[in-house]
Each structure stands twice: as C-alpha cells, then as structure tokens.
Design a protein around this motif. Structure first.
Motif, mmCIF file in Angstrom:
data_model
loop_
_atom_site.group_PDB
_atom_site.id
_atom_site.type_symbol
_atom_site.label_atom_id
_atom_site.label_comp_id
_atom_site.label_asym_id
_atom_site.label_seq_id
_atom_site.Cartn_x
_atom_site.Cartn_y
_atom_site.Cartn_z
ATOM 1 N N LEU A 97 -1.126 7.365 5.782
ATOM 2 C CA LEU A 97 0.311 7.215 6.021
ATOM 3 C C LEU A 97 1.123 7.786 4.860
ATOM 4 O O LEU A 97 2.043 8.584 5.069
ATOM 5 C CB LEU A 97 0.673 5.747 6.234
ATOM 6 C CG LEU A 97 2.177 5.422 6.289
ATOM 7 C CD1 LEU A 97 2.849 6.128 7.457
ATOM 8 C CD2 LEU A 97 2.397 3.925 6.358
ATOM 9 N N GLN A 119 3.656 11.043 5.006
ATOM 10 C CA GLN A 119 5.076 10.944 4.691
ATOM 11 C C GLN A 119 5.451 11.791 3.479
ATOM 12 O O GLN A 119 6.531 12.372 3.443
ATOM 13 C CB GLN A 119 5.460 9.488 4.498
ATOM 14 C CG GLN A 119 5.422 8.749 5.813
ATOM 15 C CD GLN A 119 5.944 7.348 5.727
ATOM 16 O OE1 GLN A 119 5.906 6.723 4.690
ATOM 17 N NE2 GLN A 119 6.421 6.843 6.848
ATOM 18 N N MET A 158 5.140 11.105 11.019
ATOM 19 C CA MET A 158 4.492 9.797 11.080
ATOM 20 C C MET A 158 5.480 8.775 10.533
ATOM 21 O O MET A 158 5.848 8.829 9.369
ATOM 22 C CB MET A 158 3.194 9.779 10.273
ATOM 23 C CG MET A 158 2.412 8.494 10.461
ATOM 24 S SD MET A 158 0.878 8.425 9.498
ATOM 25 C CE MET A 158 -0.087 9.725 10.230
ATOM 26 N N GLY A 199 5.600 5.044 10.350
ATOM 27 C CA GLY A 199 5.253 3.917 9.482
ATOM 28 C C GLY A 199 6.393 2.927 9.379
ATOM 29 O O GLY A 199 6.802 2.543 8.284
ATOM 30 N N GLY A 236 3.932 0.356 6.010
ATOM 31 C CA GLY A 236 2.516 0.389 5.660
ATOM 32 C C GLY A 236 1.880 -0.976 5.528
ATOM 33 O O GLY A 236 0.849 -1.128 4.881
ATOM 34 N N CYS A 276 1.968 4.472 12.831
ATOM 35 C CA CYS A 276 1.173 5.399 11.999
ATOM 36 C C CYS A 276 -0.189 5.642 12.643
ATOM 37 O O CYS A 276 -1.145 6.030 11.987
ATOM 38 C CB CYS A 276 1.028 4.886 10.567
ATOM 39 S SG CYS A 276 0.078 3.359 10.396
ATOM 40 N N CYS A 327 -2.027 3.654 7.809
ATOM 41 C CA CYS A 327 -1.813 2.793 6.642
ATOM 42 C C CYS A 327 -3.105 2.107 6.208
ATOM 43 O O CYS A 327 -3.211 1.639 5.071
ATOM 44 C CB CYS A 327 -0.732 1.758 6.904
ATOM 45 S SG CYS A 327 -1.118 0.541 8.192
#
Length: 138
Positions: free
Chosen positions: A50, A54, A60, A62, A66, A73, A110
C-alpha cells in the motif's frame, strides 16, 4: 509562573511513506495497472505494498490509512509469490470478503510487507474497488 511540562510526541505513520533501500539490499515489486501497464520499483524491506503504491501515485486508495479496516488496497498477487506471503489473519480475511473481484490470490496491500522472500513480487491492481461508507446506510 506557569507550570511547564515536557511534551513528547510519537511520529505518525505517514500514508505512502517508504524507506530508501540501502545499496545492495534493494527489493523489487512490479505493479500491473488496470490498463495492463507493468511498473517495477526498487523498495526497502518492511515497506508495505500500500505505501509503495501510494508513494508512486498508483491507483490504490487505502481509505483506512493502512489499518486493515477496509478493502480499498485489494491486490491480486501473482500465484508464484502467493505462498511466500504469511497467511492472512482473521481481520484481513474479513476485509477481503468485502473486496470487489476477489480471487484465490487476493490480499490487502496494507498487509503485505516486502521481504527478501518476495523480492520480485508482482501484484495486479483490480479493475474496481469497493468500500463501505456512511452513505451506504442512508
């Protein structure tokens, strides 16, 4: 005279923050975008899929920051690497049940931390994501 107290703070985990790999310790991850483009990055051990996505502005979300409390994610792991990742815990399995387009090798980004065992991992970003919001309950 006012009472002065010592304040301490703990750094907040920054969303999308990754570490620079040490020379000779670079690990590699390849993302397959929704459009089929393959993007490979050098990353450090311990960074999550994740945060890597990012950091490089991949698509993505999230949404939960996370904390394994959403499914935004969701990634599809290359079957060659799936068994090298520790099994998902109950929290991750619960969130995966909410993921759009779930596959047998689906995981949450994550929850995947880069290790030497998964150096070279390939993950596909699903065509869509699903998340529960307060408007869903209106």
């Amino acid at each position: 005279m006012p009472l002065i107290r010592n304040f301490h703070y703990t750094p907040i985990n920054q969303h999308g923050h990754i570490h620079k790999p040490k020379p000779g310790e670079e690990l590699h991850v390849t993302f397959i975008t929704k459009e089929g483009e393959q993007l490979t990055y050098e990353v450090a051990e311990g960074d999550s899929i994740l945060d890597i996505a990012q950091h490089y502005n991949l698509d993505m979300e999230g949404a939960c920051g996370g904390s394994c409390a959403c499914s935004t994610c969701h990634v599809i792991v290359d079957p060659d690497f799936y068994d090298e990742i520790p099994e998902p815990d109950d929290d991750e399995n619960d969130m995966l049940d909410l993921a759009f387009g779930l596959t047998e090798t689906s995981r949450l980004g994550c929850c995947i931390k880069m290790t030497k065992e998964i150096d070279g991992i390939r993950v596909a970003l699903p065509a869509m994501t699903r998340n529960v919001s307060s408007s869903d309950f209106s």
